[in-house]
Structure formats: structure tokens, C-alpha cells
Design a protein around this motif. Structure first.
Motif, PDB file in Angstrom:
ATOM      1  N   ILE A  88       0.828  -1.158  -0.105  1.00  0.00           N
ATOM      2  CA  ILE A  88      -0.145   0.025  -0.028  1.00  0.00           C
ATOM      3  C   ILE A  88       0.777   1.430  -0.034  1.00  0.00           C
ATOM      4  O   ILE A  88       1.855   1.296   0.880  1.00  0.00           O
ATOM      5  CB  ILE A  88      -0.940  -0.116   1.474  1.00  0.00           C
ATOM      6  N   ASP A  89       0.583   2.136  -0.716  1.00  0.00           N
ATOM      7  CA  ASP A  89       1.123   3.730  -0.795  1.00  0.00           C
ATOM      8  C   ASP A  89       0.527   4.344   0.406  1.00  0.00           C
ATOM      9  O   ASP A  89      -0.520   5.097   0.276  1.00  0.00           O
ATOM     10  CB  ASP A  89       0.771   4.217  -1.977  1.00  0.00           C
ATOM     11  N   GLY A  90       1.400   4.387   1.602  1.00  0.00           N
ATOM     12  CA  GLY A  90       0.800   5.042   2.684  1.00  0.00           C
ATOM     13  C   GLY A  90       0.583   6.762   2.430  1.00  0.00           C
ATOM     14  O   GLY A  90      -0.192   7.158   3.071  1.00  0.00           O
ATOM     15  N   GLU A  91       1.453   7.342   1.611  1.00  0.00           N
ATOM     16  CA  GLU A  91       1.240   8.500   1.256  1.00  0.00           C
ATOM     17  C   GLU A  91      -0.100   9.019   0.740  1.00  0.00           C
ATOM     18  O   GLU A  91      -0.701   9.970   1.022  1.00  0.00           O
ATOM     19  CB  GLU A  91       2.447   8.992   0.263  1.00  0.00           C
ATOM     20  N   LYS A  92      -0.407   8.210  -0.097  1.00  0.00           N
ATOM     21  CA  LYS A  92      -1.915   8.134  -0.867  1.00  0.00           C
ATOM     22  C   LYS A  92      -3.045   7.742   0.090  1.00  0.00           C
ATOM     23  O   LYS A  92      -4.209   7.901  -0.777  1.00  0.00           O
ATOM     24  CB  LYS A  92      -1.686   7.455  -2.117  1.00  0.00           C
ATOM     25  N   LEU A  93      -2.725   7.190   0.951  1.00  0.00           N
ATOM     26  CA  LEU A  93      -3.857   6.760   1.722  1.00  0.00           C
ATOM     27  C   LEU A  93      -4.931   7.777   2.214  1.00  0.00           C
ATOM     28  O   LEU A  93      -4.268   8.776   2.726  1.00  0.00           O
ATOM     29  CB  LEU A  93      -3.473   5.971   2.982  1.00  0.00           C
ATOM     30  N   LYS A  94      -6.207   7.720   2.079  1.00  0.00           N
ATOM     31  CA  LYS A  94      -6.966   8.926   2.315  1.00  0.00           C
ATOM     32  C   LYS A  94      -8.140   8.469   3.033  1.00  0.00           C
ATOM     33  O   LYS A  94      -8.779   7.230   2.824  1.00  0.00           O
ATOM     34  CB  LYS A  94      -7.486   9.414   0.914  1.00  0.00           C
ATOM     35  N   TYR A  95      -8.648   9.152   3.993  1.00  0.00           N
ATOM     36  CA  TYR A  95      -9.760   8.694   4.822  1.00  0.00           C
ATOM     37  C   TYR A  95     -10.962   9.734   4.728  1.00  0.00           C
ATOM     38  O   TYR A  95     -10.637  11.252   4.794  1.00  0.00           O
ATOM     39  CB  TYR A  95      -9.542   8.873   6.520  1.00  0.00           C
ATOM     40  N   LEU A  96     -12.211   9.308   4.468  1.00  0.00           N
ATOM     41  CA  LEU A  96     -13.137  10.220   4.165  1.00  0.00           C
ATOM     42  C   LEU A  96     -14.137  10.016   5.437  1.00  0.00           C
ATOM     43  O   LEU A  96     -14.610   8.881   5.585  1.00  0.00           O
ATOM     44  CB  LEU A  96     -14.005   9.486   2.898  1.00  0.00           C
ATOM     45  N   ASN A  97     -14.376  10.932   6.167  1.00  0.00           N
ATOM     46  CA  ASN A  97     -15.340  10.940   7.325  1.00  0.00           C
ATOM     47  C   ASN A  97     -16.753  10.762   6.726  1.00  0.00           C
ATOM     48  O   ASN A  97     -16.921  10.848   5.517  1.00  0.00           O
ATOM     49  CB  ASN A  97     -15.252  12.052   8.320  1.00  0.00           C
ATOM     50  N   LYS A  99     -19.311  12.551   6.633  1.00  0.00           N
ATOM     51  CA  LYS A  99     -19.682  13.733   6.027  1.00  0.00           C
ATOM     52  C   LYS A  99     -19.355  13.570   4.520  1.00  0.00           C
ATOM     53  O   LYS A  99     -20.261  14.081   3.515  1.00  0.00           O
ATOM     54  CB  LYS A  99     -19.548  15.118   6.455  1.00  0.00           C
ATOM     55  N   GLN A 100     -18.008  13.480   4.345  1.00  0.00           N
ATOM     56  CA  GLN A 100     -17.409  13.435   3.037  1.00  0.00           C
ATOM     57  C   GLN A 100     -18.009  12.170   2.427  1.00  0.00           C
ATOM     58  O   GLN A 100     -18.094  12.497   1.124  1.00  0.00           O
ATOM     59  CB  GLN A 100     -15.672  13.391   3.162  1.00  0.00           C
ATOM     60  N   SER A 101     -18.112  11.243   3.152  1.00  0.00           N
ATOM     61  CA  SER A 101     -18.692   9.889   2.584  1.00  0.00           C
ATOM     62  C   SER A 101     -20.028  10.320   1.951  1.00  0.00           C
ATOM     63  O   SER A 101     -20.581   9.711   0.743  1.00  0.00           O
ATOM     64  CB  SER A 101     -18.677   8.860   3.217  1.00  0.00           C
ATOM     65  N   PHE A 102     -20.726  11.065   2.497  1.00  0.00           N
ATOM     66  CA  PHE A 102     -22.321  11.395   2.345  1.00  0.00           C
ATOM     67  C   PHE A 102     -22.359  12.278   1.038  1.00  0.00           C
ATOM     68  O   PHE A 102     -23.122  11.953   0.200  1.00  0.00           O
ATOM     69  CB  PHE A 102     -23.045  11.978   3.596  1.00  0.00           C
ATOM     70  N   ASP A 103     -21.246  13.115   0.956  1.00  0.00           N
ATOM     71  CA  ASP A 103     -21.290  13.947  -0.200  1.00  0.00           C
ATOM     72  C   ASP A 103     -20.939  13.192  -1.496  1.00  0.00           C
ATOM     73  O   ASP A 103     -21.565  13.523  -2.519  1.00  0.00           O
ATOM     74  CB  ASP A 103     -20.155  14.995   0.031  1.00  0.00           C
ATOM     75  N   GLU A 104     -20.128  12.202  -1.320  1.00  0.00           N
ATOM     76  CA  GLU A 104     -19.794  11.395  -2.450  1.00  0.00           C
ATOM     77  C   GLU A 104     -20.970  10.479  -2.686  1.00  0.00           C
ATOM     78  O   GLU A 104     -21.173  10.362  -4.007  1.00  0.00           O
ATOM     79  CB  GLU A 104     -18.559  10.666  -2.188  1.00  0.00           C
ATOM     80  N   ALA A 105     -21.654   9.861  -2.015  1.00  0.00           N
ATOM     81  CA  ALA A 105     -22.953   9.048  -2.009  1.00  0.00           C
ATOM     82  C   ALA A 105     -23.912   9.945  -2.959  1.00  0.00           C
ATOM     83  O   ALA A 105     -24.692   9.153  -3.817  1.00  0.00           O
ATOM     84  CB  ALA A 105     -23.545   8.671  -1.064  1.00  0.00           C
ATOM     85  N   LYS A 106     -23.983  11.041  -2.589  1.00  0.00           N
ATOM     86  CA  LYS A 106     -24.965  11.782  -3.391  1.00  0.00           C
ATOM     87  C   LYS A 106     -24.565  11.975  -4.898  1.00  0.00           C
ATOM     88  O   LYS A 106     -25.643  12.045  -5.718  1.00  0.00           O
ATOM     89  CB  LYS A 106     -24.897  13.376  -2.892  1.00  0.00           C
ATOM     90  N   LYS A 107     -23.584  11.918  -5.291  1.00  0.00           N
ATOM     91  CA  LYS A 107     -23.042  11.633  -6.756  1.00  0.00           C
ATOM     92  C   LYS A 107     -23.445  10.210  -7.302  1.00  0.00           C
ATOM     93  O   LYS A 107     -23.845  10.406  -8.181  1.00  0.00           O
ATOM     94  CB  LYS A 107     -21.607  12.091  -6.959  1.00  0.00           C
ATOM     95  N   ILE A 108     -22.969   9.331  -6.265  1.00  0.00           N
ATOM     96  CA  ILE A 108     -23.055   7.870  -6.832  1.00  0.00           C
ATOM     97  C   ILE A 108     -24.729   7.774  -7.045  1.00  0.00           C
ATOM     98  O   ILE A 108     -24.912   6.789  -8.103  1.00  0.00           O
ATOM     99  CB  ILE A 108     -22.217   6.879  -5.884  1.00  0.00           C
ATOM    100  N   ILE A 124     -24.039   6.234   7.508  1.00  0.00           N
ATOM    101  CA  ILE A 124     -23.398   6.025   6.279  1.00  0.00           C
ATOM    102  C   ILE A 124     -22.121   5.400   6.819  1.00  0.00           C
ATOM    103  O   ILE A 124     -21.597   6.122   7.811  1.00  0.00           O
ATOM    104  CB  ILE A 124     -23.147   7.343   5.471  1.00  0.00           C
ATOM    105  N   PRO A 125     -21.263   4.480   6.503  1.00  0.00           N
ATOM    106  CA  PRO A 125     -19.945   4.116   6.809  1.00  0.00           C
ATOM    107  C   PRO A 125     -19.071   4.962   6.125  1.00  0.00           C
ATOM    108  O   PRO A 125     -19.051   5.806   4.999  1.00  0.00           O
ATOM    109  CB  PRO A 125     -19.683   2.666   6.049  1.00  0.00           C
ATOM    110  N   SER A 126     -17.817   5.317   7.077  1.00  0.00           N
ATOM    111  CA  SER A 126     -16.894   6.305   6.677  1.00  0.00           C
ATOM    112  C   SER A 126     -16.016   5.298   5.800  1.00  0.00           C
ATOM    113  O   SER A 126     -16.083   4.100   5.887  1.00  0.00           O
ATOM    114  CB  SER A 126     -16.264   6.964   7.752  1.00  0.00           C
ATOM    115  N   GLN A 127     -14.840   5.778   5.247  1.00  0.00           N
ATOM    116  CA  GLN A 127     -13.918   4.957   4.253  1.00  0.00           C
ATOM    117  C   GLN A 127     -12.417   5.198   4.183  1.00  0.00           C
ATOM    118  O   GLN A 127     -12.097   6.420   4.186  1.00  0.00           O
ATOM    119  CB  GLN A 127     -14.568   4.900   3.076  1.00  0.00           C
ATOM    120  N   PHE A 128     -11.730   4.416   3.981  1.00  0.00           N
ATOM    121  CA  PHE A 128     -10.285   4.431   3.631  1.00  0.00           C
ATOM    122  C   PHE A 128     -10.141   4.061   2.079  1.00  0.00           C
ATOM    123  O   PHE A 128     -10.604   3.265   1.730  1.00  0.00           O
ATOM    124  CB  PHE A 128      -9.605   3.619   4.624  1.00  0.00           C
ATOM    125  N   LYS A 129      -9.599   5.204   1.496  1.00  0.00           N
ATOM    126  CA  LYS A 129      -9.293   5.024  -0.090  1.00  0.00           C
ATOM    127  C   LYS A 129      -7.847   4.494  -0.185  1.00  0.00           C
ATOM    128  O   LYS A 129      -6.972   5.223   0.272  1.00  0.00           O
ATOM    129  CB  LYS A 129      -9.579   6.043  -0.800  1.00  0.00           C
TER     130      LYS A 129
END
Lengths: 302, 225
Positions: A88-97, A99-108, A124-129
Motif C-alpha cells: 500500500i502507498d501510505g502517502e496516498k492513503l485517504k480517509y473520508l469521514n 460527512k465526506q462519504s455522504f457527499d460522495e454518495a449523493k453523486k453516486i 453511512i460508513p466512513s471509508q479508507f481509499k
């Protein structure tokens, strides 16, 4: 005096507009078609974007964290992810809390309001990308299975192969449509340029007299530029109508799919469509004014 | 009012239209430029309203070197000049009144001023009862009067006339010359290119004669020869 000049400019513009009706219609239609293509490009990109938004930026794995997970569980998952520097590329690991996950879901789920209504910022679950560093998909897959059992993890999703195909298709469609709309936009500018040139040629005697009695170049140029601007503007309005119809037909078509198939993400929200229309109108006006402005300057050296 | 200093104008490489021309025209003067076709008369006029720029030398009009003038100032130079042509250059779809008013309209003169000045100048040229005619309904002499009215309506300092009688029969041409003399008497400087012997000999004004682009004679109260 200013008012007199303005009314002069509009009178001249209108007279010339009517005189060259066939050329004008050709210029308007071409700009309408090219702008419609520009608008469609925007919408297609947005639709693909909705579909791919979760996987943007080489994300290959998403770890969904239960809504009721404790903070220490979240920290645990994060350190466990960073503990795999070869995969895994630790630098690029991103956490969406949440609220951020909900904003994304609105698009999906833009075209699937039923599913969206079941979600809230609290549930809504939060997520690690996760962006993998290894080239071996099997390594990522086995890692995903390991994480599935970690406390606090709801599920782990992997970028499926079809998403990669869609991503490729998306960039291909983008290249083609942008290329085509650029060519057509250039043709539209050229046609407006030619209409104005014809209009100026038809009035060359008048322009000659105007120059000899000391009319400024801007005074001569403005009615022609207004004419080009009007052509571009009408073309843009026509293309907006076309875009509206196209999007409506598309939205209705998508709505007849079963919910949850993923196709629903291809619906574009109407606020975005209005934004695109504003861009088209601005583009049309600018293309018209620039095309005619160049023509007017070029043929003013009598 | 007009001063040319060693002006040379070349078209392409071979053809020299005007070579090393120098002369000065005082305010209120009436000057004939004479010579055969292609001797450079028209080019001299075109140099004076900056339709052309010389390769060498300077052209001064109303105290300014017009070749150093930026393009954006040229329209204001031209508002101090009137132009009359052999082919009138009237706009066929406009009436007599509209043709003259056009010259004021396009330099942004207000309507009430146009309503005042156009009838006055049409009366001066003797067309007060033909204001609503179109150019094709007028004789050649009348059309030239409209063109003079248009050139003069803004009261220019200088009137540049290129063969104004070239398309007219002798007696009509004489009428045009009387009109130009009248305008000259109001203090307007007139430079007129012509190869009409009769008119030059009749008026006895200053004559500048050109031959293949070179000034060969500059004579007060001259004749054509």
C-alpha cells in the motif's frame, strides 16, 4: 449622443442580420451543433465522473468502516493499512469521514433517490481509499480478505475490472468529443467570420465613405461585432434547448433501469446542466464576437 | 495649411508615383494639380488625407505631421478634410438628404445639428428642392453637388477634389467650378486634381503641374499649357 450611437449600432446590426439570412442561418446552426456537442461532452464526463468518483486517483481498494466504529478502531485500521508498505502507498492513503462519504454518495446515487434516501450522515460508513503500490492484483485481493475480519470494518471493496474498462472508455470518449467540439467550434467561428466578411463586402462603399468622412474604426466595427455576437448567442440558446431535451430523454431512459445496477449513477443533476448552459451561452457569445471582431478588423483597411 | 517636404511615394519597386515633391499651400488658397493620367495627381491627394503614406519625406496638414500620427487619430484628421471624387461615391440606397446626413451621423453629431446643417448645405449647392430624391434620379452634375455638400457639411478646413468635373459635360462642369469657388471664398482651402484644360485656363488659379511623378511647374495664376 451616446444613445444615438447605440441605436445606430443596433439598427445597422439588425438590417445586416436580415440581409444575409441564409448565411446567418448556416452560422447559427453550426454554432448550435458545435455548442451542443461541447455541452454533451460536459454531461458525459459528469456522468462517468459520478460512476467513477469512488475510484478516482488510482484507488483500487476501499475499506468501509462501520458507522458505529469507535475512534480507536478507526485508528487501528489506519495503522494496519500503513503497516503494509510493500503493498500500500501510505502517502496516498485517504480517509473520508461520514460527512465526506455522504457527499460522495449523493453523486453516486444521483439517479437513484430511493437508495439515497436510506442514507444519512449518521448511518453511512466512513471509508479508507487505498492506492496500492504493488503491481500484483492478487496481493491486494488477499489483503482485502484480511481486512474484512478486522474489528470495525463493514466491508472491503475492490475496483472491479469493469470499472477499469469504464475508466478507459471515459477517457476515450472525452478525447473524441473534446476534439470534435473543438473542430466544430472552429468551423462555427469561421462561418461567423465569413458571414461578417460578406456583410462587410456588401457594404464596402458605405464603409469607404465612413472612413473618408472620419468615422472611427470602432464606430464602423461595433454593428458587425454585435451581429456576430447575436449569431453566436442564438446558436447557444438553440444548443441549450437541445441539451435540455437530450438530458431529459437520458434521465428518463436511465430511470427505467432497475435501481442498484450502478447505471443510475449516470444521471446528471439538473443544477449541473444549468451550469453547463451558462457556459455554452458565454462560449457562443465569445465565439461570435471574436469571429466577427477579427473579420471586421481584417476588412477595415479600405 | 498643407506642406509637403521631399515626398516620395512608390508603388511596388518599379513604379514611382510621386518623386521628391515639395510645396506648401496657404490657408484659403485654391490650387490645381494638373498633368496627364498616371502623373501622380491622385496620389498627392491620397497622401494628404493619409489614404497613403510616403516612403520618404513628410506631409504636414493643419500644423501636424500626419505620417507620425497614430492610426487612431486619423479619423479626426479626416474630419477636418472634405473629399470629392470623379465618381461621386454616393450611397445608392440613401436619399440626397440621407447621403449628406450620413457624413455627420457616423462621426456622432447629434440629430438636431444634422437637421440644421444638412438643409443649409443643400441650399448652398442648390439642391434644396431635391432632398428626397435618390442618386439615380439625379443628373451627373446634381450628384456631384450632393457629393460636394457631403464633403462640406462639416465645414472642413480643406477640400480635396479628384477630377470633380471628369464625368460632366462642359457647362455642368463650369457650374461645379462656380460652386467650388464659392466654397473657397468662405475660407476653405481647395486642392483639385484635374486634366481639364478649359477649367484651369478659365479660373486662373495656382497651378502645380506633374509629369511622371515629378513637379515640373508651380505657378501663380497659371494656365494648363
Amino acid at each position: 449622443m451616446i444613445l444615438g450611437r447605440i441605436s445606430y449600432a443596433f439598427r445597422e446590426m439588425w438590417a445586416s442580420f436580415k440581409r444575409n439570412i441564409t448565411l446567418t442561418a448556416a452560422a447559427i446552426l453550426t454554432s448550435a451543433v458545435s455548442l451542443l456537442l461541447v455541452g454533451t461532452t460536459f454531461l458525459i464526463q459528469r456522468a462517468f465522473d459520478n460512476l467513477l468518483v469512488q475510484w478516482r486517483g488510482d484507488v483500487e481498494m476501499i475499506v468501509f468502516v462501520r458507522a458505529d466504529a469507535t475512534e480507536s478502531q478507526v485508528d487501528n485500521i489506519e495503522s494496519a493499512l500503513k503497516d503494509q508498505p510493500t503493498v500500500i502507498d501510505g502517502e496516498k492513503l485517504k480517509y473520508l469521514n461520514q460527512k465526506q462519504s455522504f457527499d460522495e454518495a449523493k453523486k453516486i446515487f444521483a439517479g437513484d433517490p430511493n437508495t439515497l434516501s436510506l442514507l444519512t450522515e449518521e448511518t453511512i460508513p466512513s471509508q479508507f481509499k487505498v492506492v496500492p503500490i504493488t503491481k500484483d492484483p492478487e496481493l491486494v485481493r488477499s489483503l482485502a480478505e484480511q481486512f474484512q475480519t478486522l474489528p470495525g470494518v463493514e466491508s472491503v471493496a475492490l475496483a472491479e475490472d469493469q470499472f477499469r474498462v469504464i475508466a478507459k472508455l471515459s477517457s476515450f470518449v472525452r478525447t473524441v468529443t473534446i476534439g470534435m467540439s473543438l473542430v466544430l467550434l472552429a468551423v462555427a467561428v469561421g462561418l461567423i467570420w465569413n458571414t461578417i466578411r460578406t456583410a462587410m463586402f456588401a457594404r464596402r462603399r458605405e464603409i469607404e465613405v465612413m472612413k473618408l468622412v472620419g468615422a472611427t474604426n470602432w464606430f464602423i466595427r461595433v454593428p458587425f461585432m454585435l451581429e456576430g455576437l447575436l449569431q453566436g448567442l442564438i446558436g447557444a440558446v438553440v444548443s441549450c434547448g437541445g441539451l435540455w431535451g437530450l438530458n431529459r430523454a437520458w434521465t428518463n431512459g436511465v430511470a427505467s433501469f432497475k435501481p442498484g445496477t450502478g447505471i443510475s449513477a449516470l444521471v446528471v443533476p439538473s443544477g449541473y446542466v444549468s451550469g453547463v448552459m451558462v457556459i455554452l451561452i458565454a462560449l457562443g457569445a465569445i465565439a461570435g464576437a471574436v469571429g466577427s471582431g477579427i473579420a471586421a478588423s481584417r476588412f477595415l483597411d479600405v | 495649411m498643407i506642406r509637403l517636404e521631399s515626398v516620395t511615394k512608390e508603388y511596388a519597386q518599379e513604379t514611382v508615383a510621386v518623386r521628391d515633391a515639395s510645396f506648401e499651400v496657404q490657408k484659403g488658397e485654391f490650387v490645381f494639380l494638373v498633368g496627364p493620367s498616371g502623373s501622380g495627381k491622385s496620389t498627392l491627394l491620397r497622401l494628404m488625407n493619409r489614404q497613403e503614406s510616403p516612403e520618404r519625406g513628410e506631409v504636414w496638414v493643419a500644423g501636424r505631421n500626419i505620417n507620425e500620427m497614430p492610426d487612431s487619430k486619423v479619423p479626426y484628421l479626416r474630419r477636418t478634410l472634405g473629399n470629392v471624387f470623379q465618381d461621386y461615391k454616393l450611397l445608392p440606397n440613401k436619399t440626397v438628404f440621407e447621403n449628406v446626413a450620413f457624413a455627420l451621423e457616423v462621426i456622432g453629431k447629434p440629430k438636431h445639428l444634422i437637421a440644421q446643417q444638412v438643409p443649409a448645405v443643400l441650399e448652398l449647392v442648390g439642391l434644396e428642392d431635391k432632398t428626397d430624391r435618390f442618386p439615380h434620379q439625379l443628373s451627373g452634375g446634381e450628384q456631384q453637388r450632393v457629393s460636394i455638400a457631403r464633403a462640406f457639411v462639416n465645414r472642413p478646413l480643406i477640400l480635396l477634389a479628384d477630377e470633380p468635373t471628369g464625368n460632366l459635360d462642359p457647362s455642368t462642369g463650369e457650374g461645379i467650378m462656380r460652386l467650388l469657388e464659392r466654397i473657397n471664398q468662405t475660407g476653405t482651402t481647395i486642392v483639385m486634381a484635374t486634366h481639364d484644360h478649359r477649367i484651369v485656363n478659365m479660373l486662373r488659379k495656382r497651378v502645380i503641374q506633374l509629369d511622371r511623378g515629378v513637379i515640373v511647374r508651380d505657378q501663380e495664376r497659371g494656365v494648363y499649357e
